[in-house]
Structure formats: structure tokens, C-alpha cells
Design a protein around this motif. Structure first.
Motif, mmCIF file in Angstrom:
data_model
loop_
_atom_site.group_PDB
_atom_site.id
_atom_site.type_symbol
_atom_site.label_atom_id
_atom_site.label_comp_id
_atom_site.label_asym_id
_atom_site.label_seq_id
_atom_site.Cartn_x
_atom_site.Cartn_y
_atom_site.Cartn_z
ATOM 1 N N GLY A 83 0.829 -1.197 0.000
ATOM 2 C CA GLY A 83 0.000 0.000 0.000
ATOM 3 C C GLY A 83 0.861 1.243 0.000
ATOM 4 N N LEU A 84 0.366 2.268 -0.664
ATOM 5 C CA LEU A 84 1.094 3.537 -0.770
ATOM 6 C C LEU A 84 0.178 4.678 -0.401
ATOM 7 C CD1 LEU A 84 3.688 4.740 -3.186
ATOM 8 C CD2 LEU A 84 1.516 5.960 -3.307
ATOM 9 N N ASP A 85 0.701 5.630 0.389
ATOM 10 C CA ASP A 85 -0.080 6.790 0.801
ATOM 11 C C ASP A 85 0.893 7.896 1.195
ATOM 12 O OD1 ASP A 85 -3.251 7.095 1.673
ATOM 13 O OD2 ASP A 85 -1.929 8.493 2.740
ATOM 14 N N PRO A 86 0.519 9.168 0.991
ATOM 15 C CA PRO A 86 1.427 10.240 1.382
ATOM 16 C C PRO A 86 1.387 10.599 2.860
ATOM 17 C CG PRO A 86 -0.517 11.170 0.358
ATOM 18 C CD PRO A 86 -0.643 9.669 0.237
ATOM 19 N N ASP A 87 0.371 10.115 3.574
ATOM 20 C CA ASP A 87 0.110 10.571 4.943
ATOM 21 C C ASP A 87 0.816 9.666 5.951
ATOM 22 O OD1 ASP A 87 -0.881 11.405 7.375
ATOM 23 O OD2 ASP A 87 -2.965 11.521 6.700
ATOM 24 N N PRO A 88 1.872 10.134 6.627
ATOM 25 C CA PRO A 88 2.580 9.279 7.575
ATOM 26 C C PRO A 88 1.728 8.836 8.752
ATOM 27 C CG PRO A 88 3.387 11.544 7.700
ATOM 28 C CD PRO A 88 2.490 11.475 6.515
ATOM 29 N N ALA A 89 0.775 9.676 9.156
ATOM 30 C CA ALA A 89 -0.083 9.290 10.280
ATOM 31 C C ALA A 89 -0.997 8.133 9.890
ATOM 32 C CB ALA A 89 -0.911 10.489 10.742
ATOM 33 N N GLN A 109 5.437 5.202 2.013
ATOM 34 C CA GLN A 109 5.003 6.573 1.787
ATOM 35 C C GLN A 109 5.338 6.985 0.366
ATOM 36 O OE1 GLN A 109 6.735 9.503 4.376
ATOM 37 N NE2 GLN A 109 5.221 11.078 3.848
ATOM 38 N N GLY A 110 4.380 7.625 -0.291
ATOM 39 C CA GLY A 110 4.602 8.091 -1.646
ATOM 40 C C GLY A 110 3.343 8.720 -2.201
ATOM 41 N N PHE A 111 3.455 9.213 -3.420
ATOM 42 C CA PHE A 111 2.373 9.949 -4.058
ATOM 43 C C PHE A 111 1.892 9.229 -5.308
ATOM 44 C CE2 PHE A 111 4.362 12.983 -1.339
ATOM 45 C CZ PHE A 111 3.353 13.847 -0.943
ATOM 46 N N ALA A 112 0.620 9.408 -5.594
ATOM 47 C CA ALA A 112 -0.014 8.695 -6.710
ATOM 48 C C ALA A 112 0.603 9.047 -8.046
ATOM 49 C CB ALA A 112 -1.515 9.002 -6.733
ATOM 50 N N ASP A 113 1.130 10.252 -8.176
ATOM 51 C CA ASP A 113 1.692 10.670 -9.462
ATOM 52 C C ASP A 113 3.199 10.433 -9.557
ATOM 53 O OD1 ASP A 113 2.429 12.586 -7.637
ATOM 54 O OD2 ASP A 113 1.808 14.315 -8.841
ATOM 55 N N GLU A 114 3.782 9.766 -8.566
ATOM 56 C CA GLU A 114 5.197 9.402 -8.576
ATOM 57 C C GLU A 114 5.334 8.021 -7.938
ATOM 58 O OE1 GLU A 114 7.320 12.473 -6.467
ATOM 59 O OE2 GLU A 114 7.593 13.663 -8.274
ATOM 60 N N LEU A 115 4.757 7.012 -8.527
ATOM 61 C CA LEU A 115 4.761 5.685 -7.925
ATOM 62 C C LEU A 115 6.195 5.147 -7.883
ATOM 63 C CD1 LEU A 115 1.610 4.114 -9.639
ATOM 64 C CD2 LEU A 115 1.772 5.256 -7.417
ATOM 65 N N PRO A 116 6.672 4.767 -6.695
ATOM 66 C CA PRO A 116 8.066 4.340 -6.561
ATOM 67 C C PRO A 116 8.260 2.864 -6.908
ATOM 68 C CG PRO A 116 7.055 4.389 -4.405
ATOM 69 C CD PRO A 116 5.991 4.866 -5.387
#
Length: 237
Positions: A83-89, A109-116
């Protein structure tokens, strides 16, 4: 599953984003809210439509506190679920859940427009109730990234509200009190960000413009927050 490549050069983990419940101190409400809006049965229907199978790599974009991750992991043992999400909390809550119930699931942690993730490394991309959090340009960028990371023949399953979420009156009042979706800047955004509605015709158009094929709306239902639609799209071989 291939290890993530990490954020692309120049990307920032402190970029603006719109948290699920506004201030971090209210994140505990998120699971209650998703239960009220009928997310659990919607998640089960999304996973059933995805046709998950052992050996597949499954990526959820915008995993929040991890509820869909757990549904996906339970539905198909032997899948590699991340799973990927920008929100650390939110990720902290997701990590606590998967540690107890599905320790093989990974969150990052990451953003939908920069999938790592490397090109052509994911069999299924799942996303539920997050597309409306993205500004229009970020929606386009996300879908292009999804196509990039999918294997040929891989599928995106995208579930979200039609139009704006329409919560019941009491819930709407609470959300306004928290400043959710009204464009107020807060510690994560540093600038106003607002919810953007999903028009079904436009969603299908965006999927096609991103280079995805066989675009179809495969399910729909009503919830306490309004109607949601489930779209499937395929990366052509």
C-alpha cells in the motif's frame, strides 16, 4: 515483488496532500466514517472484481489506514500486497493493522503521481475512495503512472464516488467543523486543496487518455455518502 525504486529525482515527501480526515488528531474517526459510508462491502466487491491470484503483485494507491489492503491480502493468499499513501499518520495506523493481521503486507510513503515502482512490475493496481482527493492534473498524472507500473495485461480497479461525496447532515456538519474538503490550508498542504468531483464520462475519458484499454464501469452502488462507481482498465499487451 521488486523493491520500490524510491521517489523520482526532485520529488518531495513533504508535498501538499489532502488527508483523509483533515488534522491528524481526528484520524481515529476515519475508520468509523468509512464503516458508515459502506466501505467494507465496497472493498469486497472491488477485490472480487480484481480477480486476484497467488503470485500476483498488488499495489493499492491511497491505502489510508489499510482496510482495503487487509481485504485484498485475505482474499488471495500468496499475493504480494503493498500500500502507498502520502500521509505518515495514516500509514502508522496501517502498519499497526497489517502487523497484527497480515504481516506480509508492506506499506510505504509516496504519491499517486510518482509511484516508486519499476515499469511493468505490478499485476493489479487498486484504488478506493481517493481519486476525488486529487486535483485534475494529479488525476491525469496518477493514471499515467498506473499504466507505467502495470505489466502488459495488468488491470487497474478504481472505485470512487460519483460527483462529490454527499454525507448525511450530521456527518457533513462535523466535516465542515474540521475544515475537510473546503480548501483551508493546514500543516500538510501549506496551500488550499479541495475535493474534486468525479464525472463518470470524464473518468472513463481520463483512463483512455492515459493509455489504458478496455475501460469499463463494472459495478455501482449507493452508500450513505452517495453513489460510487467501480471502473476497470487494462494495460494493453
Amino acid at each position: 515483488m521488486p523493491e520500490p525504486t524510491g521517489p523520482t529525482p526532485g520529488s518531495r515527501q513533504d508535498r501538499p496532500f489532502l488527508p483523509a480526515m483533515g488534522p491528524d488528531g481526528l484520524l481515529w474517526v476515519y475508520d468509523v466514517m468509512t464503516w458508515l459510508l459502506g466501505a467494507r462491502p465496497a472493498h469486497r466487491r472491488l477485490v472480487a472484481a480484481a480477480g486476484l491470484a497467488p503470485g500476483q503483485t498488488v499495489l493499492e494507491v491511497g491505502c489510508g489506514t489499510g482496510n482495503l489492503l487487509l481485504t485484498a491480502a485475505a482474499a488471495a493468499r500468496g499475493t504480494a500486497v503493498v500500500g502507498l499513501d502520502p500521509d505518515p499518520a495514516a500509514l502508522a495506523r496501517a502498519r499497526a493493522k497489517v502487523a497484527r493481521r497480515a504481516p506480509s503486507v508492506r506499506v510505504e510513503q509516496g504519491f499517486a503521481d510518482e509511484l516508486p515502482h519499476p515499469d511493468g512490475s505490478v499485476d493489479r493496481v487498486l484504488s478506493a475512495f481517493m481519486f476525488h482527493h486529487l486535483p485534475s492534473e494529479a488525476k491525469t498524472a496518477m493514471l499515467r503512472e498506473v499504466r507505467r507500473v502495470l505489466v502488459p495485461g495488468g488491470q487497474l480497479l478504481l472505485l470512487d464516488f460519483e460527483g462529490h461525496p454527499r454525507p448525511p447532515r450530521l456527518v457533513a456538519w462535523l466535516l465542515r467543523l474540521m475544515g475537510h474538503g473546503r480548501g483551508q490550508p493546514h500543516e500538510h498542504t501549506r496551500e488550499p486543496l479541495t475535493l474534486t468531483p468525479n464525472d463518470p464520462t470524464l473518468v472513463r475519458q481520463l483512463l483512455g487518455e492515459a493509455g489504458l484499454a478496455e475501460v469499463a464501469q463494472v459495478d455501482t452502488a449507493s452508500s450513505a455518502f452517495g453513489r460510487w462507481n467501480l471502473y476497470r482498465a487494462v494495460r494493453a499487451r
